[in-house]
Design a protein around this motif. Structure first.
Motif, PDB file in Angstrom:
ATOM      1  N   LEU A  83       2.869   4.304  -3.811  1.00 49.00           N
ATOM      2  CA  LEU A  83       1.818   4.084  -2.817  1.00 49.00           C
ATOM      3  C   LEU A  83       2.445   3.513  -1.554  1.00 49.00           C
ATOM      4  N   MET A  84       2.227   4.175  -0.432  1.00 52.97           N
ATOM      5  CA  MET A  84       2.599   3.619   0.874  1.00 52.97           C
ATOM      6  C   MET A  84       1.309   3.175   1.545  1.00 52.97           C
ATOM      7  N   ILE A  85       1.257   1.904   1.934  1.00 59.99           N
ATOM      8  CA  ILE A  85       0.012   1.276   2.397  1.00 59.99           C
ATOM      9  C   ILE A  85       0.206   0.710   3.795  1.00 59.99           C
ATOM     10  N   ASP A  86      -0.728   1.011   4.686  1.00 54.22           N
ATOM     11  CA  ASP A  86      -0.635   0.533   6.065  1.00 54.22           C
ATOM     12  C   ASP A  86      -1.931  -0.178   6.451  1.00 54.22           C
ATOM     13  N   VAL A  87      -1.813  -1.330   7.125  1.00 60.22           N
ATOM     14  CA  VAL A  87      -2.990  -2.046   7.626  1.00 60.22           C
ATOM     15  C   VAL A  87      -3.477  -1.323   8.876  1.00 60.22           C
ATOM     16  N   ASP A  88      -4.718  -0.867   8.853  1.00 56.29           N
ATOM     17  CA  ASP A  88      -5.256  -0.089   9.964  1.00 56.29           C
ATOM     18  C   ASP A  88      -5.401  -0.928  11.232  1.00 56.29           C
ATOM     19  N   HIS A  89      -5.015  -0.312  12.362  1.00 58.84           N
ATOM     20  CA  HIS A  89      -5.163  -0.937  13.695  1.00 58.84           C
ATOM     21  C   HIS A  89      -4.601  -2.357  13.725  1.00 58.84           C
ATOM     22  N   PHE A  90      -3.417  -2.547  13.138  1.00 60.23           N
ATOM     23  CA  PHE A  90      -2.883  -3.909  13.055  1.00 60.23           C
ATOM     24  C   PHE A  90      -2.448  -4.435  14.432  1.00 60.23           C
ATOM     25  N   LYS A  91      -1.982  -3.569  15.306  1.00 67.03           N
ATOM     26  CA  LYS A  91      -1.606  -4.018  16.652  1.00 67.03           C
ATOM     27  C   LYS A  91      -2.824  -4.582  17.374  1.00 67.03           C
ATOM     28  N   ARG A  92      -3.954  -3.899  17.222  1.00 66.10           N
ATOM     29  CA  ARG A  92      -5.188  -4.409  17.825  1.00 66.10           C
ATOM     30  C   ARG A  92      -5.546  -5.775  17.240  1.00 66.10           C
ATOM     31  N   TYR A  93      -5.317  -5.927  15.925  1.00 68.64           N
ATOM     32  CA  TYR A  93      -5.631  -7.201  15.273  1.00 68.64           C
ATOM     33  C   TYR A  93      -4.789  -8.320  15.888  1.00 68.64           C
ATOM     34  N   ASN A  94      -3.499  -8.084  16.036  1.00 64.84           N
ATOM     35  CA  ASN A  94      -2.623  -9.088  16.654  1.00 64.84           C
ATOM     36  C   ASN A  94      -3.028  -9.378  18.089  1.00 64.84           C
ATOM     37  N   ASP A  95      -3.341  -8.337  18.837  1.00 64.20           N
ATOM     38  CA  ASP A  95      -3.732  -8.510  20.242  1.00 64.20           C
ATOM     39  C   ASP A  95      -5.024  -9.310  20.367  1.00 64.20           C
TER      40      ASP A  95
END
Length: 333
Positions: A197-209
């Motif tokens: 399983l390869m898992i990515d947090v969606d829109h993580f750059k937006r979350y940090n910003d």
């Protein structure tokens, strides 16, 4: 007047003095030491051993209760195994050990001991060596102890730094790479399939910003904890692959089983409900790509990663907050 038996040294002889000196010397050695006779009774329990264990010599001399100094339940110490000719059991009873193929020259082992009288756990390096008489009969076994607790804990910390991700505490990319290689070989040997399983947090750059990098770090930590709660089989692995991407190795797992795990992860993230104003649904979501493979001549672990990455890409472009499998399965949460 009592006649002296043949072969018996005269009172006050050099032999008597030598034996007395040897016992006295052992009593005052700075190395914690105890001696068992051929029946596993304690003959000597020196002062350094008293300090190390908190058990006084008077409590154990002449008994077989020396195990109480190191363990909460009865079990043989290394010297007992040498006396009883059971050195083959060293591997099962000790954390690490030396070559026990030649016990006549002594045996080395290391172990975590609970030390009941001290109320603390110690990591001890242990050596047990036999003493024989002139006819080759076992007379006694000497066991010496070294407190290696600080060294072992420092070594463990260094090992964790090399294999664990500093931020999340889960396995790092290096551990993932090593695990994937070893499990791939095992699956090929045992003719079993495995899933990735390869898992990515969606829109993580937006979350940090939006929320700041410290909040982003906490988000990743929460996701890592959640993944380890869902994926708990001993043979599986949860790792931080890089940035906001995680990877999960599921051993002996087909596409259906991998889909069940992926769906459970998405459900748990939804229950976590971490606010995310930059997400379509208002909270943090994940996208998951799954690849599954049976051992085949033209298939490699690199192919497994590539297929999982491709499935992850499809999940992202299909709207996120879902998993996509290289077998064609897709679930939208």
């Amino acid at each position: 007047m009592v006649a002296k038996k043949k072969g018996e040294p005269a009172a006050g002889s050099d032999a008597d003095l030598g034996q007395s000196f040897a016992v006295n010397l052992m009593q005052h050695l700075v190395v914690p030491t105890f001696v068992l006779d051929a029946q596993c009774n304690v003959l000597i329990w020196n002062k350094a051993c008293e300090r190390l264990t908190g058990v006084q010599a008077a409590e154990v001399i002449g008994t077989r209760e020396h195990w109480r100094a190191f363990y909460e339940a009865p079990r043989p110490c290394l010297a007992d195994l040498v006396v009883q000719g059971r050195v083959g059991e060293v591997e099962a009873l000790y954390f690490t050990h030396g070559d026990a193929s030649g016990p006549s020259f002594g045996v080395h082992a290391e172990n975590w001991c609970v030390m009941p009288c001290l109320g603390s756990e110690l990591y001890l390096a242990i050596d047990a060596g036999p003493i024989y008489d002139g006819d080759g009969n076992l007379v006694a076994v000497i066991e010496t102890l070294r407190d290696m607790t600080d060294h072992r804990r420092a070594q463990t910390a260094l090992e964790q730094m090399a294999t664990r991700d500093f931020l999340t505490g889960i396995a790092n990319r290096r551990s993932f790479d090593e695990k994937l290689v070893s499990e791939w070989k095992r699956e090929c040997r045992d003719l079993r399939g495995m899933s990735l399983l390869m898992i990515d947090v969606d829109h993580f750059k937006r979350y940090n910003d939006t929320y700041g990098h410290q909040a982003g770090d906490r988000c990743l930590q929460q996701i890592a904890t959640l993944l380890e709660q869902v994926v708990f089989r001993p043979g599986d692995l949860v790792a931080r692959y890089g940035g906001e991407e995680f990877a999960v190795i599921l051993t002996a797992t087909d596409a259906i089983g991998a889909g069940i795990v992926a769906n459970r992860i998405l459900e748990r993230v939804a229950e976590l409900a971490l606010p995310h104003s930059g997400s379509e649904c208002g909270y943090v979501t994940l996208s998951i790509g799954i690849s599954t493979s049976l051992p085949e001549p033209d298939m490699t672990q690199e192919n497994l990663i590539s297929l999982a990455d491709s499935a992850l890409y499809k999940a992202k472009h299909a709207g996120r907050n879902r998993y996509v499998s290289d077998q064609g399965a897709e679930t939208v949460e």
